[in-house]
Design a protein around this motif. Sequence first.
Motif, short mmCIF file in Angstrom:
data_model
loop_
_atom_site.label_atom_id
_atom_site.label_comp_id
_atom_site.label_asym_id
_atom_site.label_seq_id
_atom_site.Cartn_x
_atom_site.Cartn_y
_atom_site.Cartn_z
N ASN A 138 0.54 -0.91 -0.07
CA ASN A 138 0.03 -0.44 -0.08
C ASN A 138 0.65 1.55 -0.09
N GLN A 139 1.70 1.58 0.81
CA GLN A 139 2.51 2.63 1.02
C GLN A 139 3.20 2.79 -0.46
N ALA A 140 3.97 1.59 -1.18
CA ALA A 140 4.59 1.31 -2.49
C ALA A 140 3.69 2.29 -3.36
N ILE A 141 2.12 1.53 -2.97
CA ILE A 141 1.62 2.62 -5.18
C ILE A 141 0.81 3.91 -4.19
N ALA A 142 0.92 3.75 -2.95
CA ALA A 142 0.71 5.86 -2.47
C ALA A 142 2.16 6.69 -3.22
N ARG A 143 3.41 6.09 -3.34
CA ARG A 143 4.67 6.11 -3.57
C ARG A 143 4.53 6.24 -5.09
N ALA A 144 3.97 5.83 -5.34
CA ALA A 144 4.05 5.35 -7.43
C ALA A 144 2.88 6.29 -7.92
N GLN A 145 1.55 6.33 -6.92
CA GLN A 145 1.03 7.30 -7.48
C GLN A 145 1.62 9.17 -7.58
N ALA A 146 2.42 9.20 -6.25
CA ALA A 146 2.58 10.03 -6.40
C ALA A 146 3.20 10.90 -8.12
N ASP A 147 4.21 9.82 -8.41
CA ASP A 147 5.10 10.11 -9.49
C ASP A 147 4.29 9.92 -10.87
N GLN A 148 3.00 9.92 -10.61
CA GLN A 148 1.98 9.71 -11.87
C GLN A 148 0.68 10.83 -11.73
N SER A 149 0.90 11.12 -12.87
CA SER A 149 -0.52 11.73 -13.16
C SER A 149 -2.19 11.06 -13.78
N LYS A 150 -1.15 9.43 -13.71
CA LYS A 150 -2.64 9.04 -14.17
C LYS A 150 -2.71 7.79 -12.96
N PRO A 151 -3.62 7.24 -12.94
CA PRO A 151 -4.19 6.36 -11.88
C PRO A 151 -3.17 5.31 -11.21
N ILE A 152 -2.68 4.57 -10.88
CA ILE A 152 -1.97 3.66 -10.65
C ILE A 152 -3.73 2.11 -9.92
N VAL A 153 -3.19 1.61 -11.22
CA VAL A 153 -4.42 0.31 -11.17
C VAL A 153 -3.71 -1.01 -10.33
N THR A 154 -2.85 -1.22 -10.25
CA THR A 154 -2.10 -2.15 -9.07
C THR A 154 -3.16 -2.55 -8.23
N THR A 155 -3.42 -4.01 -8.23
CA THR A 155 -4.68 -4.87 -7.01
C THR A 155 -3.04 -5.41 -6.03
N ILE A 156 -3.54 -5.31 -5.17
CA ILE A 156 -3.13 -5.88 -3.81
C ILE A 156 -4.42 -7.25 -4.34
N GLU A 157 -4.49 -8.28 -4.21
CA GLU A 157 -4.43 -9.89 -4.32
C GLU A 157 -3.63 -10.97 -3.09
N PRO A 158 -5.19 -11.55 -2.87
CA PRO A 158 -4.04 -12.39 -1.32
C PRO A 158 -3.42 -13.52 -2.34
N PHE A 159 -2.26 -13.82 -1.30
CA PHE A 159 -1.19 -14.88 -1.44
C PHE A 159 -1.66 -16.10 -2.04
N ASP A 160 -2.54 -17.01 -3.16
CA ASP A 160 -2.73 -17.78 -2.79
C ASP A 160 -1.88 -18.57 -3.45
N ARG A 161 -2.44 -20.01 -4.26
CA ARG A 161 -1.49 -21.33 -4.35
C ARG A 161 -0.21 -20.61 -6.03
#
Length: 179
Positions: free
Chosen positions: A110-133
């Motif tokens: 979540n912190q990395a997405i916020a850092r990346a968003q600060a450098d972007q004019s377009k929205p970051i669409v990266t999802t955080i998904e549960p680690f599964d198999r």
Amino acid sequence: MTEYATLAGGCFWCTEAVFKDVIGVQSVESGYIGGTVDDPEYRSVCNGDTGHAEAIRVGFDPAQVRYADLLDIFFATHDATQLNRQGNDVGTQYRSAIFPETVEQEEQANQAIARAQADQSKPIVTTIEPFDRWWPAEGYHQDYWETSGRSNPYCLAVIPPKLQKLRKSFAAQVRTQLA
């Protein structure tokens, strides 16, 4: 002790090549995660039939490279503003996603997405998904840039610019300076 970061940033051949050059990375395995089919195969994943993402599982030494640094490299070397695509690769199998294995990794994601968003004019669409198999990809996908990618026109168009960005933005964390 080895820790793992599981990341999806489009074609796994392209993301694998980037992370193999990072100091502290001990292993990079291409594979599939986040889908609904057991033991998925490349053709089904590429067709978008399984819900899996093409991803990499990065084994790293946290004494040499932090998880947060790996996430910053991840965001710097793929376009996290493209929903379900990277360049010519289109579909949910090419989504930008992070699969944290611990609560701490999820917080850092979540912190990395916020850092990346600060450098972007377009929205970051990266999802955080549960680690599964985790499903390792077929053998011919492993170490693809070193074994086959340098003769693949797609890889030649996509991977060298990613490696150049890695070397320019993260020079102190890179093993080699050669493409």
